[in-house]
Design a protein around this motif. Structure first.
Motif, PDB file in Angstrom:
ATOM      1  N   PRO A 155     -58.202  75.881 -17.079  1.00  0.00           N
ATOM      2  CA  PRO A 155     -58.758  75.054 -16.003  1.00  0.00           C
ATOM      3  C   PRO A 155     -59.782  75.834 -15.193  1.00  0.00           C
ATOM      4  O   PRO A 155     -59.714  77.059 -15.100  1.00  0.00           O
ATOM      5  CB  PRO A 155     -57.529  74.684 -15.171  1.00  0.00           C
ATOM      6  N   MET A 156     -60.733  75.110 -14.612  1.00  0.00           N
ATOM      7  CA  MET A 156     -61.826  75.737 -13.874  1.00  0.00           C
ATOM      8  C   MET A 156     -61.826  75.235 -12.447  1.00  0.00           C
ATOM      9  O   MET A 156     -61.960  74.030 -12.194  1.00  0.00           O
ATOM     10  CB  MET A 156     -63.161  75.425 -14.552  1.00  0.00           C
ATOM     11  N   ALA A 157     -61.678  76.145 -11.509  1.00  0.00           N
ATOM     12  CA  ALA A 157     -61.708  75.804 -10.088  1.00  0.00           C
ATOM     13  C   ALA A 157     -63.107  76.049  -9.539  1.00  0.00           C
ATOM     14  O   ALA A 157     -63.744  77.066  -9.830  1.00  0.00           O
ATOM     15  CB  ALA A 157     -60.699  76.630  -9.321  1.00  0.00           C
ATOM     16  N   ALA A 158     -63.616  75.117  -8.769  1.00  0.00           N
ATOM     17  CA  ALA A 158     -64.930  75.277  -8.151  1.00  0.00           C
ATOM     18  C   ALA A 158     -64.834  76.182  -6.929  1.00  0.00           C
ATOM     19  O   ALA A 158     -63.780  76.299  -6.292  1.00  0.00           O
ATOM     20  CB  ALA A 158     -65.487  73.915  -7.745  1.00  0.00           C
ATOM     21  N   ALA A 159     -65.936  76.817  -6.609  1.00  0.00           N
ATOM     22  CA  ALA A 159     -65.999  77.648  -5.411  1.00  0.00           C
ATOM     23  C   ALA A 159     -65.642  76.815  -4.185  1.00  0.00           C
ATOM     24  O   ALA A 159     -66.122  75.690  -4.032  1.00  0.00           O
ATOM     25  CB  ALA A 159     -67.401  78.235  -5.259  1.00  0.00           C
ATOM     26  N   GLY A 160     -64.791  77.346  -3.348  1.00  0.00           N
ATOM     27  CA  GLY A 160     -64.402  76.658  -2.132  1.00  0.00           C
ATOM     28  C   GLY A 160     -63.165  75.790  -2.266  1.00  0.00           C
ATOM     29  O   GLY A 160     -62.757  75.145  -1.295  1.00  0.00           O
ATOM     30  N   GLU A 161     -62.545  75.771  -3.460  1.00  0.00           N
ATOM     31  CA  GLU A 161     -61.354  74.942  -3.658  1.00  0.00           C
ATOM     32  C   GLU A 161     -60.050  75.706  -3.433  1.00  0.00           C
ATOM     33  O   GLU A 161     -58.982  75.178  -3.703  1.00  0.00           O
ATOM     34  CB  GLU A 161     -61.360  74.341  -5.067  1.00  0.00           C
ATOM     35  N   GLY A 162     -60.142  76.935  -2.968  1.00  0.00           N
ATOM     36  CA  GLY A 162     -58.937  77.668  -2.613  1.00  0.00           C
ATOM     37  C   GLY A 162     -58.512  78.722  -3.601  1.00  0.00           C
ATOM     38  O   GLY A 162     -57.576  79.487  -3.328  1.00  0.00           O
ATOM     39  N   ALA A 163     -59.160  78.798  -4.751  1.00  0.00           N
ATOM     40  CA  ALA A 163     -58.801  79.807  -5.749  1.00  0.00           C
ATOM     41  C   ALA A 163     -59.623  81.073  -5.544  1.00  0.00           C
ATOM     42  O   ALA A 163     -60.734  81.023  -5.011  1.00  0.00           O
ATOM     43  CB  ALA A 163     -59.026  79.269  -7.149  1.00  0.00           C
ATOM     44  N   ARG A 164     -59.043  82.182  -5.955  1.00  0.00           N
ATOM     45  CA  ARG A 164     -59.805  83.429  -6.003  1.00  0.00           C
ATOM     46  C   ARG A 164     -60.377  83.548  -7.411  1.00  0.00           C
ATOM     47  O   ARG A 164     -59.650  83.712  -8.378  1.00  0.00           O
ATOM     48  CB  ARG A 164     -58.908  84.627  -5.691  1.00  0.00           C
ATOM     49  N   VAL A 165     -61.696  83.448  -7.505  1.00  0.00           N
ATOM     50  CA  VAL A 165     -62.352  83.483  -8.814  1.00  0.00           C
ATOM     51  C   VAL A 165     -63.400  84.581  -8.792  1.00  0.00           C
ATOM     52  O   VAL A 165     -64.310  84.565  -7.951  1.00  0.00           O
ATOM     53  CB  VAL A 165     -63.011  82.130  -9.151  1.00  0.00           C
ATOM     54  N   ARG A 213     -75.554  66.307 -11.803  1.00  0.00           N
ATOM     55  CA  ARG A 213     -75.998  66.157 -10.416  1.00  0.00           C
ATOM     56  C   ARG A 213     -76.624  67.436  -9.865  1.00  0.00           C
ATOM     57  O   ARG A 213     -76.834  67.564  -8.666  1.00  0.00           O
ATOM     58  CB  ARG A 213     -74.821  65.715  -9.529  1.00  0.00           C
ATOM     59  N   PHE A 214     -76.928  68.391 -10.767  1.00  0.00           N
ATOM     60  CA  PHE A 214     -77.673  69.582 -10.334  1.00  0.00           C
ATOM     61  C   PHE A 214     -78.628  69.970 -11.457  1.00  0.00           C
ATOM     62  O   PHE A 214     -78.225  70.140 -12.607  1.00  0.00           O
ATOM     63  CB  PHE A 214     -76.744  70.747 -10.014  1.00  0.00           C
ATOM     64  N   PHE A 215     -79.899  70.085 -11.109  1.00  0.00           N
ATOM     65  CA  PHE A 215     -80.923  70.482 -12.069  1.00  0.00           C
ATOM     66  C   PHE A 215     -81.766  71.583 -11.453  1.00  0.00           C
ATOM     67  O   PHE A 215     -82.237  71.454 -10.328  1.00  0.00           O
ATOM     68  CB  PHE A 215     -81.824  69.298 -12.435  1.00  0.00           C
ATOM     69  N   ALA A 216     -81.965  72.656 -12.193  1.00  0.00           N
ATOM     70  CA  ALA A 216     -82.885  73.718 -11.783  1.00  0.00           C
ATOM     71  C   ALA A 216     -83.774  74.031 -12.973  1.00  0.00           C
ATOM     72  O   ALA A 216     -83.284  74.211 -14.090  1.00  0.00           O
ATOM     73  CB  ALA A 216     -82.117  74.963 -11.344  1.00  0.00           C
ATOM     74  N   GLY A 217     -85.065  74.073 -12.765  1.00  0.00           N
ATOM     75  CA  GLY A 217     -85.965  74.320 -13.883  1.00  0.00           C
ATOM     76  C   GLY A 217     -87.338  74.751 -13.434  1.00  0.00           C
ATOM     77  O   GLY A 217     -87.629  74.843 -12.233  1.00  0.00           O
ATOM     78  N   TYR A 218     -88.175  75.022 -14.434  1.00  0.00           N
ATOM     79  CA  TYR A 218     -89.549  75.454 -14.194  1.00  0.00           C
ATOM     80  C   TYR A 218     -90.437  74.701 -15.183  1.00  0.00           C
ATOM     81  O   TYR A 218     -90.088  74.577 -16.355  1.00  0.00           O
ATOM     82  CB  TYR A 218     -89.671  76.969 -14.397  1.00  0.00           C
ATOM     83  N   ILE A 249     -75.974  78.105 -13.559  1.00  0.00           N
ATOM     84  CA  ILE A 249     -74.656  78.752 -13.645  1.00  0.00           C
ATOM     85  C   ILE A 249     -73.979  78.669 -12.280  1.00  0.00           C
ATOM     86  O   ILE A 249     -72.794  78.331 -12.173  1.00  0.00           O
ATOM     87  CB  ILE A 249     -74.794  80.211 -14.116  1.00  0.00           C
ATOM     88  N   GLY A 250     -74.744  78.954 -11.226  1.00  0.00           N
ATOM     89  CA  GLY A 250     -74.185  78.844  -9.879  1.00  0.00           C
ATOM     90  C   GLY A 250     -73.814  77.425  -9.525  1.00  0.00           C
ATOM     91  O   GLY A 250     -72.758  77.165  -8.941  1.00  0.00           O
ATOM     92  N   GLY A 251     -74.682  76.471  -9.885  1.00  0.00           N
ATOM     93  CA  GLY A 251     -74.382  75.067  -9.600  1.00  0.00           C
ATOM     94  C   GLY A 251     -73.116  74.609 -10.282  1.00  0.00           C
ATOM     95  O   GLY A 251     -72.309  73.867  -9.695  1.00  0.00           O
ATOM     96  N   SER A 252     -72.921  75.033 -11.518  1.00  0.00           N
ATOM     97  CA  SER A 252     -71.716  74.650 -12.249  1.00  0.00           C
ATOM     98  C   SER A 252     -70.479  75.268 -11.628  1.00  0.00           C
ATOM     99  O   SER A 252     -69.435  74.609 -11.491  1.00  0.00           O
ATOM    100  CB  SER A 252     -71.844  75.054 -13.715  1.00  0.00           C
ATOM    101  N   ASN A 253     -70.574  76.527 -11.230  1.00  0.00           N
ATOM    102  CA  ASN A 253     -69.425  77.172 -10.590  1.00  0.00           C
ATOM    103  C   ASN A 253     -69.117  76.569  -9.226  1.00  0.00           C
ATOM    104  O   ASN A 253     -68.002  76.709  -8.723  1.00  0.00           O
ATOM    105  CB  ASN A 253     -69.660  78.685 -10.476  1.00  0.00           C
ATOM    106  N   ALA A 254     -70.094  75.882  -8.645  1.00  0.00           N
ATOM    107  CA  ALA A 254     -69.846  75.160  -7.389  1.00  0.00           C
ATOM    108  C   ALA A 254     -69.240  73.786  -7.644  1.00  0.00           C
ATOM    109  O   ALA A 254     -68.938  73.064  -6.699  1.00  0.00           O
ATOM    110  CB  ALA A 254     -71.144  75.023  -6.598  1.00  0.00           C
ATOM    111  N   GLY A 255     -69.089  73.414  -8.920  1.00  0.00           N
ATOM    112  CA  GLY A 255     -68.392  72.187  -9.252  1.00  0.00           C
ATOM    113  C   GLY A 255     -69.247  71.047  -9.756  1.00  0.00           C
ATOM    114  O   GLY A 255     -68.730  69.961 -10.009  1.00  0.00           O
ATOM    115  N   LYS A 256     -70.564  71.260  -9.921  1.00  0.00           N
ATOM    116  CA  LYS A 256     -71.436  70.179 -10.357  1.00  0.00           C
ATOM    117  C   LYS A 256     -71.828  70.344 -11.829  1.00  0.00           C
ATOM    118  O   LYS A 256     -72.067  71.456 -12.296  1.00  0.00           O
ATOM    119  CB  LYS A 256     -72.695  70.123  -9.493  1.00  0.00           C
ATOM    120  N   LYS A 257     -71.923  69.219 -12.532  1.00  0.00           N
ATOM    121  CA  LYS A 257     -72.477  69.242 -13.870  1.00  0.00           C
ATOM    122  C   LYS A 257     -73.956  69.593 -13.760  1.00  0.00           C
ATOM    123  O   LYS A 257     -74.700  68.942 -13.025  1.00  0.00           O
ATOM    124  CB  LYS A 257     -72.290  67.893 -14.560  1.00  0.00           C
TER     125      LYS A 257
END
Length: 389
Positions: free
Chosen positions: A229-239, A37-42, A80-88
């Motif tokens: 386990p991987m916590a997305a940004a904004g889910e309450g974990a300090r990452v 659900r996240f695509f970035a490209g050129y 990389i940012g999109g994935s860390n925000a929780g999206k494939k």
């Protein structure tokens, strides 16, 4: 250019049934089916149709976002940012673009960020042959970034496999928290073929923290778990996400012991699961004296070459490698004890033949090609007859 879904879908995310589509479009549909659900490209030939299809389909899906970045370096950073925000997340490019992405592919590896990079290969080096096929990036897929890191790569040989193996790539990325490459080529990317999309697709999601997250206790790189386990940004974990060698909290800790622990776990999560990851197809190998090894579109010529060699009285078979990386060590070694000769057929001047030789117990020869066109089956036949004369 940014496109974000604004309303409910007008057609289902999974376009079930039989379709005739080019491989690049099938790749995009596979990504959507896998939950991307996240695509970035050129834009870059011959991969642009992947991005074009995603840009058409994402507005139909709430929460999906397509971004055309300013270049390939930014594209890799964005997913990389999109994935860390929780999206494939996924990007698609060709060899020159991967060359620019490689530093950030290393960042995805060391931060254990699941994402998919589609490389629709063309002839190289440099700008090379934008509209013609090649397989010169197979070693780059494994060793492109600096340092040691695990890598998974899938090599589709048809539009149907562009769909199927893109799903596999997302599942492997999520399951093992790692970047994964779909190593296609221009022939497969632009080939039109029948693609059957099933009613449902089995998908895998990254391991999630159990229960409520305690920010003081959560370890994003917990060494007691092979795949933390991987916590997305904004889910309450300090990452803390860094490209530096880091401890279990993700904080920089630059010493030899930390490096050994970090890399050891990263490598082991792929090496220990090689049998789960590696896929291949055996064709007419049961009574073979000679075995061809091929991947991607070369598998098509190699399969026809096997049939021609059989008609000429040479018992030949084919091992079509669907997962070049991690290298299928046991499969290659076992095959080399069953036959008298291995011949690796690839559309480069001899790259994958080297690890095959390293793990084979019988003689190994190469059928090489500079790229720009798929070698004819008769060319492979000539090579096999020459090395077995």
């Amino acid at each position: 250019m940014v496109q974000t879904a604004q309303s409910e879908t007008e057609r289902p995310a999974l376009l079930t049934g039989d379709h005739f589509m080019i491989g690049d479009v099938a790749c995009a549909e596979g990504a959507i089916a896998a939950g991307c659900r996240f695509f970035a490209g050129y834009p870059i030939t011959p991969a642009s149709e992947v991005a074009e299809r995603v840009s058409e389909r994402f507005p139909e899906m709430p929460g999906a976002e397509y971004i055309q970045m300013e270049d390939e370096i930014a594209s890799m950073a964005a997913i990389i940012g999109g994935s860390n925000a929780g999206k494939k997340s996924m990007t698609a490019t060709s060899g020159p673009g991967v060359s620019l992405m490689n530093e950030n592919i290393g960042l995805a590896a060391i931060t254990e960020t699941p994402c998919v990079i589609v490389n629709v290969q063309r002839g190289g080096p440099s700008t090379g042959m934008p509209t013609l096929p090649g397989q010169g990036d197979v070693m780059q897929a494994k060793w492109g970034s600096q340092g040691d890191y695990p890598m998974i790569a899938y090599a589709p040989g048809s539009p149907q496999e562009m769909f199927d193996l893109t799903v596999s790539a997302f599942n492997a990325a999520e399951k093992y928290r790692t970047p994964v490459i779909v190593l296609a080529d221009q022939t497969v990317g632009h080939m039109t073929g029948k693609v059957r999309i099933p009613e449902s697709v089995e998908t895998v999601d990254r391991p999630q923290p159990a229960g409520e997250i305690d920010p003081d206790q959560f370890l994003p790189y917990d060494g007691s778990q092979q795949v933390p386990p991987m916590a997305a940004a904004g889910e309450g974990a300090r990452v803390h996400v860094t490209g530096l060698t880091h401890d279990e909290r993700g904080h920089p800790d630059i010493d030899s012991e930390t490096q050994a622990e970090m890399l050891g776990r990263m490598m082991a999560k792929i090496e220990d699961n090689r049998d789960d990851i590696c896929e291949y197809e055996r064709y007419r190998l049961d009574d073979a004296d000679i075995a061809l090894i091929a991947y991607g579109s070369m598998g098509r010529s190699a399969r026809e070459a096997v049939d021609q060699l059989r008609e000429q009285g040479l018992n030949t078979g084919l091992l079509r490698v669907l997962t070049p990386w991690p290298f299928p060590e046991e499969t290659i070694t076992e095959l080399s004890t069953e036959v008298e000769q291995l011949v690796v057929a690839e559309m480069n001047l001899g790259q994958y033949v080297h690890p095959v030789r390293e793990h084979a117990a019988c003689p190994v020869e190469a059928h090489t090609h500079q790229g720009g066109a798929i070698p004819q089956p008769t060319e492979i036949v000539d090579t096999v007859r020459e090395v077995t004369a």
